[in-house]
Design a protein around this motif. Structure first.
Motif, PDB file in Angstrom:
ATOM      1  N   ALA A  62      32.794  22.696  -7.401  1.00  0.00           N
ATOM      2  CA  ALA A  62      33.576  22.971  -8.616  1.00  0.00           C
ATOM      3  C   ALA A  62      34.734  23.913  -8.335  1.00  0.00           C
ATOM      4  O   ALA A  62      35.740  23.903  -9.056  1.00  0.00           O
ATOM      5  CB  ALA A  62      32.669  23.555  -9.694  1.00  0.00           C
ATOM      6  N   ARG A  63      34.624  24.720  -7.288  1.00  0.00           N
ATOM      7  CA  ARG A  63      35.682  25.685  -6.961  1.00  0.00           C
ATOM      8  C   ARG A  63      36.763  25.091  -6.051  1.00  0.00           C
ATOM      9  O   ARG A  63      37.770  25.734  -5.785  1.00  0.00           O
ATOM     10  CB  ARG A  63      35.063  26.909  -6.274  1.00  0.00           C
ATOM     11  CG  ARG A  63      34.063  27.677  -7.134  1.00  0.00           C
ATOM     12  CD  ARG A  63      33.616  28.952  -6.418  1.00  0.00           C
ATOM     13  NE  ARG A  63      32.687  29.737  -7.214  1.00  0.00           N
ATOM     14  CZ  ARG A  63      31.359  29.697  -7.080  1.00  0.00           C
ATOM     15  NH1 ARG A  63      30.825  28.907  -6.149  1.00  0.00           N
ATOM     16  NH2 ARG A  63      30.586  30.438  -7.846  1.00  0.00           N
ATOM     17  N   MET A  64      36.554  23.861  -5.561  1.00  0.00           N
ATOM     18  CA  MET A  64      37.517  23.249  -4.637  1.00  0.00           C
ATOM     19  C   MET A  64      38.648  22.550  -5.380  1.00  0.00           C
ATOM     20  O   MET A  64      38.459  22.036  -6.484  1.00  0.00           O
ATOM     21  CB  MET A  64      36.807  22.211  -3.753  1.00  0.00           C
ATOM     22  CG  MET A  64      35.719  22.754  -2.867  1.00  0.00           C
ATOM     23  SD  MET A  64      34.952  21.407  -1.915  1.00  0.00           S
ATOM     24  CE  MET A  64      33.536  22.263  -1.214  1.00  0.00           C
ATOM     25  N   GLU A  65      39.817  22.526  -4.734  1.00  0.00           N
ATOM     26  CA  GLU A  65      40.901  21.700  -5.244  1.00  0.00           C
ATOM     27  C   GLU A  65      40.520  20.228  -5.046  1.00  0.00           C
ATOM     28  O   GLU A  65      40.118  19.831  -3.953  1.00  0.00           O
ATOM     29  CB  GLU A  65      42.206  21.997  -4.501  1.00  0.00           C
ATOM     30  CG  GLU A  65      42.798  23.360  -4.802  1.00  0.00           C
ATOM     31  CD  GLU A  65      43.220  23.478  -6.252  1.00  0.00           C
ATOM     32  OE1 GLU A  65      43.644  22.450  -6.841  1.00  0.00           O
ATOM     33  OE2 GLU A  65      43.114  24.582  -6.811  1.00  0.00           O
ATOM     34  N   PRO A  66      40.621  19.395  -6.086  1.00  0.00           N
ATOM     35  CA  PRO A  66      40.109  18.020  -5.999  1.00  0.00           C
ATOM     36  C   PRO A  66      40.691  17.195  -4.865  1.00  0.00           C
ATOM     37  O   PRO A  66      40.010  16.326  -4.319  1.00  0.00           O
ATOM     38  CB  PRO A  66      40.476  17.425  -7.364  1.00  0.00           C
ATOM     39  CG  PRO A  66      40.578  18.609  -8.274  1.00  0.00           C
ATOM     40  CD  PRO A  66      41.114  19.723  -7.432  1.00  0.00           C
ATOM     41  N   SER A  72      41.856  18.428  -1.974  1.00  0.00           N
ATOM     42  CA  SER A  72      41.831  19.161  -0.713  1.00  0.00           C
ATOM     43  C   SER A  72      40.991  18.410   0.317  1.00  0.00           C
ATOM     44  O   SER A  72      40.166  17.552  -0.013  1.00  0.00           O
ATOM     45  CB  SER A  72      41.252  20.559  -0.922  1.00  0.00           C
ATOM     46  OG  SER A  72      39.878  20.476  -1.286  1.00  0.00           O
ATOM     47  N   ARG A  73      41.205  18.747   1.579  1.00  0.00           N
ATOM     48  CA  ARG A  73      40.426  18.113   2.645  1.00  0.00           C
ATOM     49  C   ARG A  73      38.942  18.425   2.481  1.00  0.00           C
ATOM     50  O   ARG A  73      38.087  17.567   2.728  1.00  0.00           O
ATOM     51  CB  ARG A  73      40.931  18.584   4.004  1.00  0.00           C
ATOM     52  CG  ARG A  73      40.211  17.956   5.172  1.00  0.00           C
ATOM     53  CD  ARG A  73      40.868  18.291   6.501  1.00  0.00           C
ATOM     54  NE  ARG A  73      42.164  17.647   6.638  1.00  0.00           N
ATOM     55  CZ  ARG A  73      42.854  17.613   7.771  1.00  0.00           C
ATOM     56  NH1 ARG A  73      42.366  18.177   8.868  1.00  0.00           N
ATOM     57  NH2 ARG A  73      44.037  17.030   7.826  1.00  0.00           N
ATOM     58  N   ALA A  74      38.624  19.654   2.049  1.00  0.00           N
ATOM     59  CA  ALA A  74      37.225  20.039   1.853  1.00  0.00           C
ATOM     60  C   ALA A  74      36.575  19.197   0.756  1.00  0.00           C
ATOM     61  O   ALA A  74      35.424  18.766   0.886  1.00  0.00           O
ATOM     62  CB  ALA A  74      37.135  21.519   1.504  1.00  0.00           C
ATOM     63  N   ALA A  75      37.324  18.948  -0.343  1.00  0.00           N
ATOM     64  CA  ALA A  75      36.773  18.145  -1.435  1.00  0.00           C
ATOM     65  C   ALA A  75      36.547  16.703  -0.998  1.00  0.00           C
ATOM     66  O   ALA A  75      35.529  16.089  -1.335  1.00  0.00           O
ATOM     67  CB  ALA A  75      37.708  18.193  -2.638  1.00  0.00           C
ATOM     68  N   LEU A  76      37.483  16.143  -0.248  1.00  0.00           N
ATOM     69  CA  LEU A  76      37.328  14.762   0.233  1.00  0.00           C
ATOM     70  C   LEU A  76      36.132  14.656   1.179  1.00  0.00           C
ATOM     71  O   LEU A  76      35.372  13.676   1.124  1.00  0.00           O
ATOM     72  CB  LEU A  76      38.604  14.304   0.929  1.00  0.00           C
ATOM     73  CG  LEU A  76      39.833  14.121   0.034  1.00  0.00           C
ATOM     74  CD1 LEU A  76      41.065  13.807   0.876  1.00  0.00           C
ATOM     75  CD2 LEU A  76      39.601  13.011  -0.977  1.00  0.00           C
ATOM     76  N   ALA A  77      35.958  15.655   2.033  1.00  0.00           N
ATOM     77  CA  ALA A  77      34.807  15.650   2.944  1.00  0.00           C
ATOM     78  C   ALA A  77      33.509  15.752   2.158  1.00  0.00           C
ATOM     79  O   ALA A  77      32.522  15.067   2.479  1.00  0.00           O
ATOM     80  CB  ALA A  77      34.926  16.808   3.937  1.00  0.00           C
ATOM     81  N   PHE A  78      33.500  16.585   1.119  1.00  0.00           N
ATOM     82  CA  PHE A  78      32.296  16.728   0.292  1.00  0.00           C
ATOM     83  C   PHE A  78      31.949  15.407  -0.379  1.00  0.00           C
ATOM     84  O   PHE A  78      30.784  14.971  -0.349  1.00  0.00           O
ATOM     85  CB  PHE A  78      32.516  17.798  -0.775  1.00  0.00           C
ATOM     86  CG  PHE A  78      31.352  17.973  -1.721  1.00  0.00           C
ATOM     87  CD1 PHE A  78      30.369  18.915  -1.459  1.00  0.00           C
ATOM     88  CD2 PHE A  78      31.242  17.190  -2.866  1.00  0.00           C
ATOM     89  CE1 PHE A  78      29.284  19.067  -2.320  1.00  0.00           C
ATOM     90  CE2 PHE A  78      30.158  17.336  -3.737  1.00  0.00           C
ATOM     91  CZ  PHE A  78      29.184  18.284  -3.460  1.00  0.00           C
ATOM     92  N   VAL A  79      32.923  14.748  -0.980  1.00  0.00           N
ATOM     93  CA  VAL A  79      32.655  13.505  -1.713  1.00  0.00           C
ATOM     94  C   VAL A  79      32.206  12.401  -0.766  1.00  0.00           C
ATOM     95  O   VAL A  79      31.265  11.654  -1.066  1.00  0.00           O
ATOM     96  CB  VAL A  79      33.896  13.070  -2.515  1.00  0.00           C
ATOM     97  CG1 VAL A  79      33.674  11.704  -3.165  1.00  0.00           C
ATOM     98  CG2 VAL A  79      34.219  14.108  -3.587  1.00  0.00           C
ATOM     99  N   SER A  80      32.850  12.288   0.388  1.00  0.00           N
ATOM    100  CA  SER A  80      32.457  11.230   1.330  1.00  0.00           C
ATOM    101  C   SER A  80      31.019  11.432   1.790  1.00  0.00           C
ATOM    102  O   SER A  80      30.250  10.465   1.886  1.00  0.00           O
ATOM    103  CB  SER A  80      33.411  11.208   2.531  1.00  0.00           C
ATOM    104  OG  SER A  80      33.325  12.409   3.283  1.00  0.00           O
ATOM    105  N   LEU A  81      30.624  12.675   2.045  1.00  0.00           N
ATOM    106  CA  LEU A  81      29.258  12.936   2.487  1.00  0.00           C
ATOM    107  C   LEU A  81      28.264  12.748   1.346  1.00  0.00           C
ATOM    108  O   LEU A  81      27.183  12.170   1.531  1.00  0.00           O
ATOM    109  CB  LEU A  81      29.158  14.357   3.048  1.00  0.00           C
ATOM    110  CG  LEU A  81      27.791  14.764   3.598  1.00  0.00           C
ATOM    111  CD1 LEU A  81      27.332  13.800   4.689  1.00  0.00           C
ATOM    112  CD2 LEU A  81      27.837  16.190   4.125  1.00  0.00           C
ATOM    113  N   GLU A  82      28.623  13.210   0.160  1.00  0.00           N
ATOM    114  CA  GLU A  82      27.725  13.066  -0.981  1.00  0.00           C
ATOM    115  C   GLU A  82      27.523  11.595  -1.349  1.00  0.00           C
ATOM    116  O   GLU A  82      26.419  11.179  -1.713  1.00  0.00           O
ATOM    117  CB  GLU A  82      28.282  13.851  -2.180  1.00  0.00           C
ATOM    118  CG  GLU A  82      27.285  14.081  -3.289  1.00  0.00           C
ATOM    119  CD  GLU A  82      26.108  14.953  -2.880  1.00  0.00           C
ATOM    120  OE1 GLU A  82      25.036  14.818  -3.504  1.00  0.00           O
ATOM    121  OE2 GLU A  82      26.248  15.759  -1.935  1.00  0.00           O
TER     122      GLU A  82
END
Length: 361
Positions: free
Chosen positions: A237-241, A243-253
């Motif tokens: 929730a704290r990530m920019e949608p 951002s590279r971190a958000a894309l990595a989170f969504v791909s893994l989830e």
């Protein structure tokens, strides 16, 4: 002492004010987690990597030839993933793909996609998967390249690969083990037995369903860290949608939520046999009627054992390497999934694995 100190401080605090403060903190935490879940559900990312050529299929399983995506001048190697999760954790995204990275280094990786069990696979046991389908996939790779090949297993796939190497030593040139368990009671026997006990009430339903559903498997994994979902979605929730971190989170989830059911025979073999009785470490795990005995392996063996693994305790994986005796161990400071997709994966796992494969193959 800390508990006593906390008790004294609470006793000296206004009860209503304390309750209101706790209530506000809980609401903030839950709101943040629910915000993260909602943003994840509506995130636009979708995995769209094209599959490499498929030189072999059987039932719902496929063999993917990633060597076709690179120069493929080096050693061929067969990768064996778990039966529980999808194969593409090793080919997660354009930025995080062990398979495509190895192909770019000149190796020729083959990856098994077990697929979703169909009517045929619902009758399978581990023996059917190992002494049947996996051996035939190995034969297809050996026929394609004209020589024995290294085999690398990830997590549960490492156990399948270990049994395969014992059964087919002339076709397996070397054995790589990524976060592969062996002694399921090494660090927390109670947790392993609880996982097996949680499975027991569903025995009669397994006979009717022919498989252990994905949601039930997710519930068993959730026991490892009951607060994980709360923590990780709060962070998201704290990530920019974008951002590279958000894309990595969504791909893994997305991968984590794209599980496959475990067929009844395999569920019994693993949950009751591995977790409950610890058949592997006790020398009582049988494939096609023969015990799996790692000490009999004579090919080169590399065990990559992540130090921060919360799914496969490092002591469980070390037990397998030590039972082989001649195995080389590398212990990167990574987690179970992080060892193949995190920022440190290339340095800590991918590169040493590629160097070892080039020499062993």
């Amino acid at each position: 002492e800390r508990a006593e100190d906390l008790r004294r401080r609470i006793a000296a605090t206004d009860a209503d004010a304390f309750a209101q403060t706790v209530d506000r903190a809980v609401r903030r935490q839950l709101d943040l987690a629910l915000t993260g879940i909602e943003r994840y559900r509506h995130h636009p990312y979708r995995r769209d990597l094209p599959d490499p050529p498929v030189p072999w299929t059987e039932g719902t399983s496929r063999l993917l030839d990633y060597g076709a995506l690179g120069p493929a001048t080096g050693a061929p190697v067969l990768f064996v993933p778990s039966l529980v999760n999808r194969h593409y954790i090793l080919d997660l995204s354009a930025r995080k793909s062990l398979m495509r990275w190895l192909a770019a280094q000149g190796l020729r990786p083959f990856l098994i996609d077990w697929g979703t069990p169909g009517p045929l696979e619902r009758r399978y046991s581990l023996t059917d998967y190992i002494a049947g389908r996996l051996e035939r996939a190995l034969a297809a790779v050996v026929d394609a390249v004209g020589r024995p090949v290294p085999v690398v297993g990830y997590c549960m796939g490492g156990l399948l690969a270990t049994a395969l190497a014992q059964r087919r030593p002339k076709e397996v040139a070397a054995l790589g083990l990524l976060a592969t368990p062996w002694d399921f009671h090494a660090e927390d026997a109670g947790l392993a037995r609880r996982a097996a006990a949680a499975f027991q009430p569903f025995g009669p339903l397994l006979d009717a369903w022919g498989e252990l559903p994905v949601d039930m498997l997710q519930a068993l994994f959730a026991q490892l860290d009951p607060l994980l979902a709360l923590k990780k979605f709060s962070q998201f929730a704290r990530m920019e949608p974008d951002s590279r971190a958000a894309l990595a989170f969504v791909s893994l989830e997305d991968w984590l939520n794209d599980g496959v059911p475990l067929v009844a025979g395999v569920a019994r073999d693993t949950l009751a046999g591995w977790y409950g009785r610890n058949d592997t470490a006790r020398g009582e795990w049988l494939v096609a009627g023969q015990p799996v005995e790692p000490a009999r392996l004579r090919m080169p063996v590399l065990a990559l054992i992540p130090e921060r693994d919360r799914i496969v305790p490092p002591a469980s994986a070390v037990a397998l390497a030590r039972s082989i005796g001649s195995a080389q161990m590398i212990r990167p400071p990574l987690g179970h999934i992080g060892m193949v997709v995190s920022a440190g994966a290339e340095t800590g796992v991918w590169r040493p694995l590629a160097e070892w494969l080039s020499a062993a193959g």
